[in-house]
Structures are given as structure tokens and as C-alpha cells.
Design a protein around this motif. Structure first.
Motif, mmCIF file in Angstrom:
data_model
loop_
_atom_site.group_PDB
_atom_site.id
_atom_site.type_symbol
_atom_site.label_atom_id
_atom_site.label_comp_id
_atom_site.label_asym_id
_atom_site.label_seq_id
_atom_site.Cartn_x
_atom_site.Cartn_y
_atom_site.Cartn_z
ATOM 1 N N SER A 184 0.902 -0.996 0.040
ATOM 2 C CA SER A 184 -0.012 0.059 0.064
ATOM 3 C C SER A 184 1.003 1.373 0.093
ATOM 4 O O SER A 184 2.077 1.054 0.483
ATOM 5 N N GLN A 185 0.257 2.255 -0.335
ATOM 6 C CA GLN A 185 0.711 3.729 -0.525
ATOM 7 C C GLN A 185 1.195 4.062 0.867
ATOM 8 O O GLN A 185 0.785 3.657 2.146
ATOM 9 N N GLY A 186 2.464 4.656 1.095
ATOM 10 C CA GLY A 186 3.301 4.917 2.312
ATOM 11 C C GLY A 186 3.949 3.858 2.997
ATOM 12 O O GLY A 186 4.662 4.094 3.847
ATOM 13 N N THR A 187 4.078 2.544 2.300
ATOM 14 C CA THR A 187 4.889 1.451 2.731
ATOM 15 C C THR A 187 6.215 1.540 1.742
ATOM 16 O O THR A 187 6.012 1.944 0.495
ATOM 17 N N ILE A 188 7.424 1.570 2.304
ATOM 18 C CA ILE A 188 8.489 1.512 1.720
ATOM 19 C C ILE A 188 9.348 0.237 2.168
ATOM 20 O O ILE A 188 9.531 -0.251 3.266
ATOM 21 N N ILE A 189 9.751 -0.687 0.935
ATOM 22 C CA ILE A 189 10.388 -1.660 1.155
ATOM 23 C C ILE A 189 11.903 -1.612 0.661
ATOM 24 O O ILE A 189 12.067 -1.283 -0.725
ATOM 25 N N ASP A 225 1.477 0.093 -4.556
ATOM 26 C CA ASP A 225 1.023 1.649 -4.394
ATOM 27 C C ASP A 225 2.168 2.358 -3.486
ATOM 28 O O ASP A 225 2.176 3.596 -3.780
ATOM 29 N N GLY A 226 2.907 1.700 -3.189
ATOM 30 C CA GLY A 226 4.069 2.142 -2.398
ATOM 31 C C GLY A 226 5.172 2.272 -2.963
ATOM 32 O O GLY A 226 5.400 2.438 -4.076
ATOM 33 N N ARG A 227 6.387 2.008 -2.382
ATOM 34 C CA ARG A 227 7.791 2.152 -3.056
ATOM 35 C C ARG A 227 8.701 0.975 -2.619
ATOM 36 O O ARG A 227 8.565 0.390 -1.298
ATOM 37 N N ILE A 228 9.309 0.372 -3.567
ATOM 38 C CA ILE A 228 10.348 -0.753 -3.506
ATOM 39 C C ILE A 228 11.715 0.020 -3.940
ATOM 40 O O ILE A 228 11.735 0.442 -4.850
ATOM 41 N N GLU A 229 12.952 -0.093 -2.782
ATOM 42 C CA GLU A 229 14.171 0.249 -3.328
ATOM 43 C C GLU A 229 14.994 -1.010 -3.404
ATOM 44 O O GLU A 229 15.344 -1.630 -2.309
ATOM 45 N N GLY A 230 14.836 -1.648 -4.380
ATOM 46 C CA GLY A 230 15.354 -2.764 -4.758
ATOM 47 C C GLY A 230 14.777 -3.584 -6.156
ATOM 48 O O GLY A 230 13.975 -2.904 -6.619
ATOM 49 N N GLY A 250 2.914 4.451 -7.111
ATOM 50 C CA GLY A 250 3.910 3.679 -6.863
ATOM 51 C C GLY A 250 5.279 3.863 -7.365
ATOM 52 O O GLY A 250 5.160 4.540 -8.472
ATOM 53 N N GLN A 251 6.254 3.560 -6.781
ATOM 54 C CA GLN A 251 7.653 3.776 -7.144
ATOM 55 C C GLN A 251 8.563 2.481 -7.166
ATOM 56 O O GLN A 251 8.549 2.006 -5.979
ATOM 57 N N VAL A 252 9.593 2.222 -8.141
ATOM 58 C CA VAL A 252 10.284 1.332 -7.906
ATOM 59 C C VAL A 252 11.816 1.984 -8.326
ATOM 60 O O VAL A 252 11.989 2.767 -9.193
ATOM 61 N N HIS A 253 12.799 1.638 -7.402
ATOM 62 C CA HIS A 253 13.954 2.161 -7.545
ATOM 63 C C HIS A 253 15.033 0.893 -7.447
ATOM 64 O O HIS A 253 15.454 0.671 -6.478
ATOM 65 N N GLY A 254 15.101 0.472 -8.732
ATOM 66 C CA GLY A 254 15.770 -0.846 -8.923
ATOM 67 C C GLY A 254 15.381 -1.526 -10.322
ATOM 68 O O GLY A 254 14.327 -1.153 -10.873
ATOM 69 N N GLU A 255 15.836 -2.761 -10.498
ATOM 70 C CA GLU A 255 15.587 -3.550 -11.749
ATOM 71 C C GLU A 255 13.981 -4.255 -11.407
ATOM 72 O O GLU A 255 13.499 -4.632 -10.259
ATOM 73 N N VAL A 256 13.587 -4.190 -12.542
ATOM 74 C CA VAL A 256 12.106 -4.960 -12.797
ATOM 75 C C VAL A 256 12.273 -6.127 -13.624
ATOM 76 O O VAL A 256 12.676 -6.229 -14.980
#
Length: 140
Positions: A20-25, A38-43, A60-66
């Protein structure tokens, strides 16, 4: 997103996980079935199995490879994307990185800041042949 009828057929029997939005992994995320972000993944985001589907909402945001077979993106990805089956980029999709895909649908407004390349069934990089060597001297 772009073609819901076809997408529902792809993951009709799959389980869905929601971040969910507001969650960062921070770290890589491996999943089977469907992952909705809906949140963010750094990986890295890694879909396992040929029916894995990754959906990224406009928040949603992804900072890493998909690396997934199927993806529907409407948010931001900073990193390279590798899609073995089908990629759908919705109007608010923003990609900073290279994209490799088998099938692509891109809506007006979607942005890719990187290289986009189709990967065929062979997935092999084709190289240019080496130049022919001349046995006779070249005139000056």
C-alpha cells in the motif's frame, strides 16, 4: 489498466499481494501470482513463474530492476526493466532506464528515458561480422 479484459484472463486464478501507499520496502521483492504496488520498493522486483504479473499504480515507485513476465505500469521506475511476455505502459508511466520487452503497449503520455529494445525468442545479441582481411597490400 489499458486492456483489462485480456489482463483478467492472464491472472484470473492468481493470488494478489498489495503493497500500500506509504509503505517502503528496502530490498529485493520476489513474488508469484500478482503484485500490486502503491508504495515504494528500493530494490529489484522479481516475478517468479510464467504467470507472474506486476502492476504499478500512479502512486507507486520502484528504484531498482524489474524482471517479470507481465507488467502494467502507471507509476515511476528508476532502473532497467526486463519483460519476457507483455508490458503495458499507461499514461502516467515514467521510466528512467532501459526497457527490454517481448510485447509492448504504450499509451500517449507515457515516458521512457532510456533505450527500448524488443527481445525475440532467441534473446541472443547479434553481432556484426568481422571485416574481411585482404591478402594484397592496400594502394597508398
Amino acid at each position: 489498466m489499458l486492456n483489462r479484459k485480456r489482463n483478467d484472463q492472464v491472472h484470473r486464478h492468481a493470488e494478489t499481494s498489495l503493497i500500500s501507499q506509504g509503505t517502503i520496502i528496502r530490498g529485493d521483492v520476489r513474488f508469484t501470482g500478482t503484485l500490486h504496488l502503491d508504495g515504494r520498493i528500493e530494490g529489484a522486483v522479481l516475478g517468479e513463474g510464467s504467470n507472474a504479473v506486476f502492476t504499478l499504480s500512479e502512486h507507486g515507485q520502484v528504484h531498482g530492476e524489474v524482471r517479470v513476465p507481465h507488467a502494467m505500469l502507471n507509476g515511476q521506475v528508476t532502473g532497467d526493466i526486463y519483460i519476457s511476455e507483455r508490458l503495458e505502459l499507461a499514461a502516467q508511466a515514467r521510466v528512467v532506464g532501459d526497457v527490454r520487452y517481448s510485447s509492448l503497449e504504450m499509451a500517449a503520455g507515457a515516458q521512457v528515458n532510456g533505450r527500448i529494445a524488443h527481445q525475440g525468442d532467441d534473446h541472443a545479441q547479434r553481432e556484426l561480422p568481422a571485416p574481411e582481411l585482404r591478402s594484397e597490400p592496400v594502394p597508398a
